[in-house]
Write a protein that holds these residues in place. Structure first.
Motif, PDB file in Angstrom:
ATOM      1  N   MET A  81     -74.322  34.093  -6.544  1.00 26.48           N
ATOM      2  CA  MET A  81     -74.059  33.485  -7.842  1.00 26.48           C
ATOM      3  C   MET A  81     -74.251  34.498  -8.967  1.00 26.48           C
ATOM      4  SD  MET A  81     -76.029  29.901  -7.010  1.00 26.48           S
ATOM      5  CE  MET A  81     -75.705  29.083  -8.573  1.00 26.48           C
ATOM      6  N   PHE A  82     -75.272  35.316  -8.857  1.00 28.36           N
ATOM      7  CA  PHE A  82     -75.519  36.354  -9.857  1.00 28.36           C
ATOM      8  C   PHE A  82     -74.379  37.370  -9.877  1.00 28.36           C
ATOM      9  CE2 PHE A  82     -77.305  40.705 -10.496  1.00 28.36           C
ATOM     10  CZ  PHE A  82     -77.595  40.612 -11.852  1.00 28.36           C
ATOM     11  N   ASP A  83     -73.962  37.820  -8.704  1.00 32.58           N
ATOM     12  CA  ASP A  83     -72.877  38.801  -8.635  1.00 32.58           C
ATOM     13  C   ASP A  83     -71.579  38.229  -9.203  1.00 32.58           C
ATOM     14  OD1 ASP A  83     -74.567  40.656  -7.507  1.00 32.58           O
ATOM     15  OD2 ASP A  83     -73.878  40.342  -5.445  1.00 32.58           O
ATOM     16  N   ALA A  84     -71.309  36.944  -8.922  1.00 30.90           N
ATOM     17  CA  ALA A  84     -70.102  36.317  -9.456  1.00 30.90           C
ATOM     18  C   ALA A  84     -70.151  36.272 -10.984  1.00 30.90           C
ATOM     19  CB  ALA A  84     -69.954  34.905  -8.898  1.00 30.90           C
ATOM     20  N   THR A  85     -71.339  36.062 -11.523  1.00 31.55           N
ATOM     21  CA  THR A  85     -71.495  35.970 -12.972  1.00 31.55           C
ATOM     22  C   THR A  85     -71.320  37.322 -13.642  1.00 31.55           C
ATOM     23  OG1 THR A  85     -72.987  34.096 -12.677  1.00 31.55           O
ATOM     24  CG2 THR A  85     -73.046  35.208 -14.810  1.00 31.55           C
ATOM     25  N   THR A  86     -71.963  38.339 -13.111  1.00 31.34           N
ATOM     26  CA  THR A  86     -71.840  39.656 -13.735  1.00 31.34           C
ATOM     27  C   THR A  86     -70.429  40.223 -13.565  1.00 31.34           C
ATOM     28  OG1 THR A  86     -72.774  40.671 -11.719  1.00 31.34           O
ATOM     29  CG2 THR A  86     -74.287  40.206 -13.531  1.00 31.34           C
ATOM     30  N   ALA A  87     -69.755  39.869 -12.471  1.00 31.93           N
ATOM     31  CA  ALA A  87     -68.373  40.313 -12.287  1.00 31.93           C
ATOM     32  C   ALA A  87     -67.455  39.631 -13.290  1.00 31.93           C
ATOM     33  CB  ALA A  87     -67.909  40.019 -10.867  1.00 31.93           C
ATOM     34  N   ALA A  88     -67.711  38.358 -13.580  1.00 34.59           N
ATOM     35  CA  ALA A  88     -66.881  37.614 -14.524  1.00 34.59           C
ATOM     36  C   ALA A  88     -67.166  37.991 -15.972  1.00 34.59           C
ATOM     37  CB  ALA A  88     -67.103  36.117 -14.335  1.00 34.59           C
ATOM     38  N   LEU A  89     -68.361  38.565 -16.210  1.00 35.34           N
ATOM     39  CA  LEU A  89     -68.782  38.920 -17.573  1.00 35.34           C
ATOM     40  C   LEU A  89     -69.131  40.411 -17.630  1.00 35.34           C
ATOM     41  CD1 LEU A  89     -71.139  35.852 -18.114  1.00 35.34           C
ATOM     42  CD2 LEU A  89     -68.897  36.172 -19.178  1.00 35.34           C
ATOM     43  N   PRO A  90     -68.152  41.281 -17.466  1.00 28.46           N
ATOM     44  CA  PRO A  90     -68.445  42.712 -17.376  1.00 28.46           C
ATOM     45  C   PRO A  90     -69.053  43.300 -18.645  1.00 28.46           C
ATOM     46  CG  PRO A  90     -66.084  42.333 -17.573  1.00 28.46           C
ATOM     47  CD  PRO A  90     -66.710  40.998 -17.340  1.00 28.46           C
ATOM     48  N   GLU A  91     -68.866  42.646 -19.785  1.00 31.02           N
ATOM     49  CA  GLU A  91     -69.428  43.147 -21.036  1.00 31.02           C
ATOM     50  C   GLU A  91     -70.835  42.622 -21.306  1.00 31.02           C
ATOM     51  OE1 GLU A  91     -67.794  45.449 -22.779  1.00 31.02           O
ATOM     52  OE2 GLU A  91     -66.250  45.328 -21.213  1.00 31.02           O
ATOM     53  N   ALA A  92     -71.326  41.731 -20.454  1.00 32.77           N
ATOM     54  CA  ALA A  92     -72.641  41.140 -20.681  1.00 32.77           C
ATOM     55  C   ALA A  92     -73.758  42.158 -20.478  1.00 32.77           C
ATOM     56  CB  ALA A  92     -72.851  39.946 -19.754  1.00 32.77           C
ATOM     57  N   THR A  93     -74.815  41.984 -21.244  1.00 26.85           N
ATOM     58  CA  THR A  93     -76.035  42.766 -21.036  1.00 26.85           C
ATOM     59  C   THR A  93     -76.829  42.093 -19.921  1.00 26.85           C
ATOM     60  OG1 THR A  93     -76.090  43.322 -23.384  1.00 26.85           O
ATOM     61  CG2 THR A  93     -78.131  43.624 -22.135  1.00 26.85           C
ATOM     62  N   THR A  94     -77.302  42.886 -18.958  1.00 25.79           N
ATOM     63  CA  THR A  94     -77.981  42.318 -17.800  1.00 25.79           C
ATOM     64  C   THR A  94     -79.424  42.813 -17.731  1.00 25.79           C
ATOM     65  OG1 THR A  94     -75.910  42.222 -16.565  1.00 25.79           O
ATOM     66  CG2 THR A  94     -77.938  42.086 -15.289  1.00 25.79           C
ATOM     67  N   PHE A  95     -80.324  41.875 -17.499  1.00 28.04           N
ATOM     68  CA  PHE A  95     -81.740  42.189 -17.318  1.00 28.04           C
ATOM     69  C   PHE A  95     -82.186  41.594 -15.981  1.00 28.04           C
ATOM     70  CE2 PHE A  95     -81.097  41.635 -21.909  1.00 28.04           C
ATOM     71  CZ  PHE A  95     -81.585  42.836 -22.413  1.00 28.04           C
ATOM     72  N   THR A  96     -82.805  42.401 -15.143  1.00 26.86           N
ATOM     73  CA  THR A  96     -83.291  41.909 -13.856  1.00 26.86           C
ATOM     74  C   THR A  96     -84.796  42.165 -13.742  1.00 26.86           C
ATOM     75  OG1 THR A  96     -82.770  43.996 -12.728  1.00 26.86           O
ATOM     76  CG2 THR A  96     -81.065  42.280 -12.725  1.00 26.86           C
ATOM     77  N   TYR A  97     -85.453  41.347 -12.906  1.00 24.05           N
ATOM     78  CA  TYR A  97     -86.908  41.363 -12.816  1.00 24.05           C
ATOM     79  C   TYR A  97     -87.350  41.397 -11.363  1.00 24.05           C
ATOM     80  CZ  TYR A  97     -86.198  40.103 -17.619  1.00 24.05           C
ATOM     81  OH  TYR A  97     -85.762  40.116 -18.923  1.00 24.05           O
ATOM     82  N   PRO A  98     -87.761  42.566 -10.869  1.00 22.49           N
ATOM     83  CA  PRO A  98     -88.254  42.658  -9.492  1.00 22.49           C
ATOM     84  C   PRO A  98     -89.463  41.743  -9.291  1.00 22.49           C
ATOM     85  CG  PRO A  98     -87.872  44.850 -10.419  1.00 22.49           C
ATOM     86  CD  PRO A  98     -87.765  43.878 -11.553  1.00 22.49           C
ATOM     87  N   GLY A  99     -89.472  41.060  -8.155  1.00 17.64           N
ATOM     88  CA  GLY A  99     -90.620  40.225  -7.823  1.00 17.64           C
ATOM     89  C   GLY A  99     -90.690  38.908  -8.561  1.00 17.64           C
ATOM     90  N   ALA A 100     -89.680  38.592  -9.377  1.00 17.27           N
ATOM     91  CA  ALA A 100     -89.657  37.312 -10.093  1.00 17.27           C
ATOM     92  C   ALA A 100     -88.612  36.403  -9.469  1.00 17.27           C
ATOM     93  CB  ALA A 100     -89.358  37.519 -11.570  1.00 17.27           C
ATOM     94  N   GLY A 101     -88.839  35.109  -9.582  1.00 11.71           N
ATOM     95  CA  GLY A 101     -87.909  34.140  -9.033  1.00 11.71           C
ATOM     96  C   GLY A 101     -87.013  33.538 -10.096  1.00 11.71           C
ATOM     97  N   HIS A 102     -86.877  32.223 -10.049  1.00 15.75           N
ATOM     98  CA  HIS A 102     -85.910  31.522 -10.891  1.00 15.75           C
ATOM     99  C   HIS A 102     -86.329  31.450 -12.356  1.00 15.75           C
ATOM    100  CE1 HIS A 102     -82.484  29.007 -11.574  1.00 15.75           C
ATOM    101  NE2 HIS A 102     -83.176  27.905 -11.818  1.00 15.75           N
ATOM    102  N   ALA A 103     -87.592  31.696 -12.642  1.00 12.03           N
ATOM    103  CA  ALA A 103     -88.090  31.569 -14.017  1.00 12.03           C
ATOM    104  C   ALA A 103     -88.806  32.848 -14.459  1.00 12.03           C
ATOM    105  CB  ALA A 103     -89.032  30.367 -14.133  1.00 12.03           C
ATOM    106  N   PRO A 104     -88.065  33.941 -14.669  1.00 13.92           N
ATOM    107  CA  PRO A 104     -88.717  35.198 -15.059  1.00 13.92           C
ATOM    108  C   PRO A 104     -89.469  35.088 -16.378  1.00 13.92           C
ATOM    109  CG  PRO A 104     -86.322  35.356 -15.311  1.00 13.92           C
ATOM    110  CD  PRO A 104     -86.603  34.094 -14.547  1.00 13.92           C
ATOM    111  N   PHE A 105     -89.080  34.160 -17.240  1.00 12.70           N
ATOM    112  CA  PHE A 105     -89.793  33.973 -18.507  1.00 12.70           C
ATOM    113  C   PHE A 105     -91.196  33.431 -18.273  1.00 12.70           C
ATOM    114  CE2 PHE A 105     -87.266  30.247 -17.541  1.00 12.70           C
ATOM    115  CZ  PHE A 105     -88.156  29.211 -17.673  1.00 12.70           C
ATOM    116  N   TRP A 106     -91.437  32.832 -17.102  1.00  9.01           N
ATOM    117  CA  TRP A 106     -92.770  32.336 -16.751  1.00  9.01           C
ATOM    118  C   TRP A 106     -93.533  33.380 -15.926  1.00  9.01           C
ATOM    119  CZ3 TRP A 106     -94.963  27.599 -18.114  1.00  9.01           C
ATOM    120  CH2 TRP A 106     -96.187  27.308 -17.516  1.00  9.01           C
ATOM    121  N   GLU A 107     -92.850  34.006 -14.987  1.00 10.78           N
ATOM    122  CA  GLU A 107     -93.521  34.947 -14.091  1.00 10.78           C
ATOM    123  C   GLU A 107     -93.669  36.348 -14.692  1.00 10.78           C
ATOM    124  OE1 GLU A 107     -93.040  34.126  -9.614  1.00 10.78           O
ATOM    125  OE2 GLU A 107     -91.009  33.845 -10.429  1.00 10.78           O
TER     126      GLU A 107
END
Length: 285
Positions: A233-259
């Motif tokens: 799902m993530f790959d489909a989103t970034t492929a569809a939105l090539p101009e989007a800014t992407t932030f990823t969080y190692p070791g975090a799950g569905h709620a990186p704003f909490w973890e």
């Protein structure tokens, strides 16, 4: 700023409970929680660095938290109610070009807003654990584990619903929640009636088309230990939105704003600053 509570009349007269915190003079962030969640999902943002600089607006979505819960799937299974609810919050609280920050299903609510009201009155969109693949699509459902599908959360049997809710919450986080946090989250999840959970989550919309068409800034936030918004799902989103800014969080799950609240808040502030600067430049041009 002391936290404030507002009541906003949304689509069909549904009364929405809205929590406000942060800097009342700061640029507005409209924080839209996920499926079966609550404005308290943003508790760490209310107390963190974002609150020093931004005006934080966090509604309980229709059918959730302290907001009205009208019966009938038609109140939840299409774009208009969600879109008009957000429009009402923006209008009634005089939010000037807010940044829409949507977590999980909240990202779909932001897309619903775009699809009906366009992007003229917003600064941009931040999507957290959200995909351009519809949450109820067969492709999404096929790769989800039983805990993530959480079909027991649609049950009127409270024991089944509670057990399924706890399993779903555990699947949302990479590390175990504290007993207090798990109890709090289970409690506010159980405020959402089962029929509303089902109608909200399994709806089919084409609101992603508006997201793909916007020229407002878009950011995608994703935890690398995700189980709900999968890598597919993530790959489909970034492929569809090539101009989007992407932030990823190692070791975090569905709620990186909490973890990973400090890293997340820093990243969201960086993206928000750029989005609001772009709006300001447009206004002065």
């Amino acid at each position: 700023m002391k936290a404030l509570s507002h009541t906003v009349s949304g689509y069909g007269g549904v009364k929405l409970h809205v929590r406000e915190a942060g800097n009342p003079d700061g640029p507005p962030l409209l924080l839209i929680h996920g499926w079966s969640q609550h404005h308290l999902s943003w508790s760490k943002q209310f107390k963190g660095m974002l609150a020093e600089r931004f005006r934080l607006i966090a509604p309980d979505l229709r059918g959730h938290g302290a907001s009205d819960k009208p019966e009938g799937a038609h109140h939840y299974d299409c774009a208009a109610p969600w879109a008009d609810d957000m429009r009402a919050v923006i209008r009634d609280l005089s939010l000037e070009n807010p940044l829409l920050v949507g977590w999980s299903m909240g990202g779909w609510v932001a897309m619903d807003y775009l699809s009906i009201h366009g992007d003229a009155d917003i600064a941009g969109i931040a999507l957290i654990g959200t995909s351009v693949m519809a949450p109820g699509s067969p492709e999404v459902l096929a790769e989800r584990s039983p805990a993530v599908k959480a079909e027991g959360m649609y049950s009127a049997n409270q024991e089944v619903a509670l057990t399924s809710t706890i399993a779903f919450l555990k699947a949302c986080f990479a590390a175990p929640l504290s007993k207090q946090d798990l109890a709090l989250m289970t409690g506010f999840n159980m405020l959402v009636p089962p029929a509303i959970r089902k109608a909200s989550r399994l709806r089919q919309t084409d609101s992603e088309a508006a997201l793909l068409a916007t020229d407002r800034p878009v950011a995608v936030f994703w935890g690398e230990a995700e189980k709900v918004c999968s890598r597919t799902m993530f790959d489909a989103t970034t492929a569809a939105l090539p101009e989007a800014t992407t932030f990823t969080y190692p070791g975090a799950g569905h709620a990186p704003f909490w973890e990973r609240p400090d890293a997340f808040d820093t990243d969201l502030a960086t993206f928000a600053d750029a989005a609001f600067a772009r709006i300001a430049q447009g206004a002065s041009a």
